[in-house]
Design an enzyme around this catalytic site. Sequence first.
Site, PDB file in Angstrom:
ATOM      1  N   ARG A  99       0.822  -1.212   0.000  1.00 49.42           N
ATOM      2  CA  ARG A  99       0.000   0.000   0.000  1.00 49.42           C
ATOM      3  C   ARG A  99       0.857   1.262   0.000  1.00 49.42           C
ATOM      4  O   ARG A  99       0.440   2.293  -0.494  1.00 49.42           O
ATOM      5  CB  ARG A  99      -0.935   0.008   1.216  1.00 49.42           C
ATOM      6  CG  ARG A  99      -1.982  -1.096   1.154  1.00 49.42           C
ATOM      7  CD  ARG A  99      -2.719  -1.242   2.468  1.00 49.42           C
ATOM      8  NE  ARG A  99      -3.686  -0.196   2.732  1.00 49.42           N
ATOM      9  CZ  ARG A  99      -4.932  -0.165   2.276  1.00 49.42           C
ATOM     10  NH1 ARG A  99      -5.358  -1.136   1.487  1.00 49.42           N
ATOM     11  NH2 ARG A  99      -5.746   0.807   2.599  1.00 49.42           N
ATOM     12  N   HIS A 125       8.208   1.944  -1.581  1.00 45.19           N
ATOM     13  CA  HIS A 125       9.223   0.971  -1.169  1.00 45.19           C
ATOM     14  C   HIS A 125       9.665   1.253   0.260  1.00 45.19           C
ATOM     15  O   HIS A 125       9.686   0.376   1.104  1.00 45.19           O
ATOM     16  CB  HIS A 125      10.425   1.015  -2.109  1.00 45.19           C
ATOM     17  CG  HIS A 125      11.566   0.192  -1.617  1.00 45.19           C
ATOM     18  ND1 HIS A 125      11.510  -1.178  -1.576  1.00 45.19           N
ATOM     19  CD2 HIS A 125      12.764   0.534  -1.091  1.00 45.19           C
ATOM     20  CE1 HIS A 125      12.646  -1.641  -1.058  1.00 45.19           C
ATOM     21  NE2 HIS A 125      13.415  -0.615  -0.758  1.00 45.19           N
ATOM     22  N   TYR A 132       6.517   5.307 -10.013  1.00 47.60           N
ATOM     23  CA  TYR A 132       6.695   4.265 -11.024  1.00 47.60           C
ATOM     24  C   TYR A 132       5.486   3.336 -11.110  1.00 47.60           C
ATOM     25  O   TYR A 132       5.412   2.499 -11.988  1.00 47.60           O
ATOM     26  CB  TYR A 132       7.974   3.454 -10.721  1.00 47.60           C
ATOM     27  CG  TYR A 132       8.112   3.057  -9.266  1.00 47.60           C
ATOM     28  CD1 TYR A 132       7.537   1.895  -8.778  1.00 47.60           C
ATOM     29  CD2 TYR A 132       8.794   3.888  -8.371  1.00 47.60           C
ATOM     30  CE1 TYR A 132       7.640   1.552  -7.442  1.00 47.60           C
ATOM     31  CE2 TYR A 132       8.902   3.553  -7.038  1.00 47.60           C
ATOM     32  CZ  TYR A 132       8.322   2.388  -6.574  1.00 47.60           C
ATOM     33  OH  TYR A 132       8.411   2.062  -5.240  1.00 47.60           O
TER      34      TYR A 132
HETATM   35  C1  LIG Z   1      22.125  -7.558  -2.040  1.00 45.01           C
HETATM   36  C2  LIG Z   1      21.286  -6.346  -2.027  1.00 45.01           C
HETATM   37  N1  LIG Z   1      21.170  -5.595  -3.139  1.00 45.01           N
HETATM   38  C3  LIG Z   1      20.401  -4.500  -3.153  1.00 45.01           C
HETATM   39  C4  LIG Z   1      19.720  -4.108  -2.034  1.00 45.01           C
HETATM   40  C5  LIG Z   1      18.894  -2.839  -2.031  1.00 45.01           C
HETATM   41  N2  LIG Z   1      17.491  -3.167  -1.877  1.00 45.01           N
HETATM   42  C6  LIG Z   1      16.862  -3.074  -0.693  1.00 45.01           C
HETATM   43  S1  LIG Z   1      15.288  -3.593  -0.767  1.00 45.01           S
HETATM   44  C7  LIG Z   1      15.420  -3.917  -2.406  1.00 45.01           C
HETATM   45  C8  LIG Z   1      14.264  -4.442  -3.171  1.00 45.01           C
HETATM   46  C9  LIG Z   1      13.819  -5.729  -2.631  1.00 45.01           C
HETATM   47  O1  LIG Z   1      12.751  -6.158  -3.367  1.00 45.01           O
HETATM   48  P1  LIG Z   1      11.942  -7.443  -2.966  1.00 45.01           P
HETATM   49  O2  LIG Z   1      12.871  -8.563  -2.662  1.00 45.01           O
HETATM   50  O3  LIG Z   1      10.945  -7.670  -4.026  1.00 45.01           O
HETATM   51  O4  LIG Z   1      11.238  -7.055  -1.598  1.00 45.01           O
HETATM   52  P2  LIG Z   1      10.166  -5.913  -1.322  1.00 45.01           P
HETATM   53  O5  LIG Z   1      10.924  -4.652  -1.097  1.00 45.01           O
HETATM   54  O6  LIG Z   1       9.245  -5.825  -2.461  1.00 45.01           O
HETATM   55  O7  LIG Z   1       9.512  -6.345  -0.067  1.00 45.01           O
HETATM   56  C10 LIG Z   1      16.695  -3.632  -2.877  1.00 45.01           C
HETATM   57  C11 LIG Z   1      17.144  -3.777  -4.277  1.00 45.01           C
HETATM   58  C12 LIG Z   1      19.883  -4.897  -0.872  1.00 45.01           C
HETATM   59  N3  LIG Z   1      19.280  -4.570   0.274  1.00 45.01           N
HETATM   60  N4  LIG Z   1      20.648  -5.997  -0.896  1.00 45.01           N
END
Ligand SMILES: Cc1ncc(C[n+]2csc(CCOP(=O)(O)OP(=O)(O)O)c2C)c(N)n1
Lengths: 325, 322
Positions: free
Chosen positions: B243, B246, B254
């Site tokens: 909701r 990020h 986006y």
């Molecule tokens: C190894 C690593 N690369 C990049 C990041 C930066 N980062 C933090 S959250 C995130 C996105 C995570 O997406 P997802 O796994 O789909 O979880 P959501 O945020 O949707 O709960 C990223 C790229 C990180 N924490 N760790």
Amino acid sequence: MKEITYQKAINEAIDEEMKRDPSIFIIGEDIGKHWGGSLGELAGLFDKYGAERVRETPISETAILGGAIGAAATGMRPIAYLYFDDFLGVCGDELINQLQMKYMYGGKTKLPLTITAYIGAGLSAAHQHSKCLFGWLMNISGLKIVAPATAYDAKGLLKSAIREDNPVIFLEHKVLLLSRSTSQIPNEEYTIPLGKADIKRGGSEVTVVAIALMVHRALAAADKLQEKGISIEVIDPRTLVPLDKQAIIDSVKKTGRLVIMDEEPKTGSAAGEIAAIVAEEAFDFLDAPIKRVCAPDTPIPFSPVLEKFWMPDEEDLIKAINEIM
Amino acid sequence: MAIEKEKLLDMYRTMVRIRIFEEKIAEDFAAGKIPGFVHLSAGQEANPTGVCANLRIDDIITSTHRGHGHVIAKAGNQYSLAPMVAELYGRKTGVNKGKAGSQHLSDMDIGVLVAEGIQGTALTLAAGAALTAKLRGTDQVVVSFIGDGTLNTGRFHEGMNMASAWKLPLICYCENNVWAESTNIYDVTNLTNITDRAVAFNIPGVSVDGNDVLAVYKVAAEAVARARKGEGPTFIEGKTCRRFGHFQGDTHLYRSQEEKDECMKRDPIPRFRKRLIEMKVLTEKEADKIQQEVQEEMDKAVKFALESPFPDPEEVLTDVYA
Ligand SMILES: Cc1ncc(C[n+]2csc(CCOP(=O)(O)OP(=O)(O)O)c2C)c(N)n1
């Protein structure tokens, strides 16, 4: 001259270099369409250079750095956006075993590759998003290390890093990236060679070598000490590898005292390396023991009260200087 | 599968607790009362709730940066929210003594091994925890909650492969909210069904509506039973949506307005409430009462946090070694 933020300096450096050299591309997470880097420093580059040259990746640091190395070895000049330096562990093999390709294979390959990564504490981001891995990185042979403290240095050094035919890691302090404060830079193009320290403040009684954000804390401490009649010279090495030993030694010859301020655990730090160099090569000029103002040998805590204690600050530096005056 | 009334009500309360927790944290973060970065799970409550309703306190989960809901669901409703809130506020009374914060909120006393900030690592740690269960001959189960973005880390593959080769009691539960920060999962994979990833490990891969807590419960129940019997891992995709942005402060431009509106409509909590009322497990009045009780509980937890001292700075030096 013009006024520019640290963030904008990075953006301009990459922009100018990408315009100049079509073999340059950026590869990393969230650098394109929407975010322009998680702190916004790459804003606009995707629109200008497109998805081919501003390549957004899945969460795959190993493939980001490995891919960049492979591309660099075969004729491209990539910039690998590694995000936080804390994520470098994910591509540890690429760092410690693959960047050394030129040496291992008889000098036939070169790796014109720049790695960018955020460093530093101060945002309550806790242990996995706050480290300055200077000492750890300095131990990796074949890698050059840049850690600028000002917008002017950031722009000039990043352009040189991108033009280098060697792997360079360019470390951007988050507090500086998020800072609105500006420094003056020339309107025309300029570069700063790697391996040249900058005397950020001249002084005669104590040499303080400070790295990245710590440069600003050292300058603030120097102002306070000036009021008490103590004259501090602040040296910013700007690049840790190659390190401008001569600038540090020349300063110590003048002041006779050395304090190193470095935002990382004391054991195995860049500060330790700098102290060792001066002890080895300029011992006779020292009038007092070398001091290291570093963080304690612990992980980095979240709570602001704890983080403040963990990070070296002006008071820590003043205390260390008072001990050797 | 009939679920006892008490369990249904428990699950409902858990979801309300997560939502009220997240909304209060959003408010206090915006007001500058909470340091650091905050990633909220509002909208995704049915996933940890439906899964953890199948777990015992000695089962283990790994959580993520978006982890408050996992911890609340794993702890169970009898556990106080106060030490969790205090952690987010960086207080001495925080469950992690102020060293973790929102992103790493976790508690091994209730079986939350880590809240991982480095995507992907958790899968390998979870495989290790599942190995412990196997080696010690317990029937404990390990659930690794991850986001869709994490499917693309090398460690996801390494952890899952090892777990499948060794038939470890591991469940990987992927909350597919489509977005990893500003990156759409379908732009950086060549998949239309992320459960296809399970094929590579030769394990069951099941997709479920992650906004339907009863559906999640059912799918998780089967996976947990398999794991407890020593039949090895399962991969589950919960199709869900967040909701908020990020992190708090992310404008999430986006995402189209349409997509955001759709997410608001898919809210798992009113949906479950309606369902429970239809099932005559709950009345409107009782549902309102739960809401109010949880609200009071959260207010008290926040008060506790605000009245708690910050840690003593010297605490930095503790807990480095055993
Ligand atoms: C190894 C690593 N690369 C990049 C990041 C930066 N980062 C933090 S959250 C995130 C996105 C995570 O997406 P997802 O796994 O789909 O979880 P959501 O945020 O949707 O709960 C990223 C790229 C990180 N924490 N760790």
